[in-house]
Design an enzyme around this catalytic site. Structure first.
Site, mmCIF file in Angstrom:
data_model
loop_
_atom_site.group_PDB
_atom_site.id
_atom_site.type_symbol
_atom_site.label_atom_id
_atom_site.label_comp_id
_atom_site.label_asym_id
_atom_site.label_seq_id
_atom_site.Cartn_x
_atom_site.Cartn_y
_atom_site.Cartn_z
ATOM 1 N N ASN A 136 0.833 -1.202 -0.053
ATOM 2 C CA ASN A 136 -0.054 0.016 -0.032
ATOM 3 C C ASN A 136 0.965 1.172 0.092
ATOM 4 O O ASN A 136 0.368 2.366 0.097
ATOM 5 C CB ASN A 136 -1.060 0.098 1.090
ATOM 6 C CG ASN A 136 -0.263 0.036 2.276
ATOM 7 O OD1 ASN A 136 0.923 0.066 2.494
ATOM 8 N ND2 ASN A 136 -1.138 0.161 3.611
ATOM 9 N N GLU A 143 1.507 4.547 7.208
ATOM 10 C CA GLU A 143 0.609 4.309 6.250
ATOM 11 C C GLU A 143 -0.006 5.216 5.600
ATOM 12 O O GLU A 143 0.339 6.495 5.695
ATOM 13 C CB GLU A 143 -0.543 3.458 7.304
ATOM 14 C CG GLU A 143 -0.474 2.507 8.120
ATOM 15 C CD GLU A 143 -0.027 1.289 7.359
ATOM 16 O OE1 GLU A 143 0.301 1.160 6.307
ATOM 17 O OE2 GLU A 143 -0.451 0.170 8.060
#
Ligand code: PGA
Length: 249
Positions: A136, A143
């Site tokens: 990702n 993140e």
């Protein structure tokens, strides 16, 4: 940024180990940033073998790991501390007090984050940071959506990351929901970065890193702004990608 295509995962690991040992041998006092996960395990194995055969010394090396799970004790086999000992530290002559990993069980996690940044600064910063790439786009546990100016901080892990890491645990329920990680700004302060990308599952992420836009929705994209990044990527990661010619050197 430059990219070194490797024939295979083994070849990628050999190239990475060579870059690391050159740095270790040619620098008087060296600070390495370490990564965990599936990608660097073979690199560490080669370093351990190299120590056994050639006695490349780590007495002048200090290490700082990128991240650690919150709530997992050092002795737990899923802690990144345990990973580093089992994969590398127990095989080489690095004094254990020169190895640093954020504590995921510190009582005051905010303070732990500040102390970690201070320790890195007190060592003169990181000379060479080893990195993996999340599918990702995460680097460390930063993140998607993490601001580019973050220092070491506590994060909530995304479902995608917890699913990707469930293979190391007895199922996803055991994967911690939070971690402590160097921030994007901490990583960008490293003088040099070595990013390892292996396997077809990372191909899309590598493509986005090389050809997408620089945006916090894909944290690794910021690496395009760093003055000294080397990417080593294996065939399965690069075969369907359009690599900008200037990156191949
Ligand atoms: P992996 O993880 O090496 O286990 O694929 C890389 C990452 O998520 O940073």
């Amino acid at each position: 940024m430059k990219i070194i295509p490797a024939e295979s995962y083994s070849n990628l690991s050999e190239i990475a180990a060579l870059i690391l040992t050159e740095k270790i041998k040619n620098t008087n006092k060296v600070v390495l940033g370490m990564a965990t996960g599936g990608t660097p395990t073979k690199t560490y194995q080669i370093l351990a073998d190299d120590y056994k055969r050639n006695k490349t010394s780590y007495r002048h090396v200090s290490t700082f790991n990128l991240d650690e799970y919150i709530g997992i004790d050092q002795a737990d086999r899923n802690s990144y501390y345990y990973y580093m000992v089992e994969n590398l530290f127990k095989y080489i002559d690095i004094p254990r007090e020169q190895t640093h990993i954020p504590s995921g069980t510190a009582e005051n996690l905010e303070q732990e984050c500040k102390n970690y940044e201070q320790k890195i600064a007190a060592h003169g910063g990181i000379d060479l940071q080893l990195l993996g790439l999340g599918s990702n786009g995460h680097i460390g546990f930063n993140e998607p959506g993490t601001a580019f100016d973050t220092l070491t901080h506590v994060v909530d892990l995304t479902k995608a990351t917890r699913e990707a890491n469930a293979r190391f645990f007895n199922g996803i329920d055991e994967v911690p929901t939070q971690a402590i990680t160097m921030g994007i700004a901490s990583i960008m302060k490293s003088k040099e970065i070595l990013l390892l990308v292996a396997g077809e599952s990372k191909s899309k992420a590598l493509d986005q890193l090389l050809n997408g836009k620089i945006d916090p929705s894909f944290p690794a994209s910021i690496l395009r702004n760093h003055p000294n990044v080397t990417i080593v990527a294996d065939q399965s990661a690069i075969k369907h990608i359009n690599i900008p010619a200037e990156l191949l050197g």
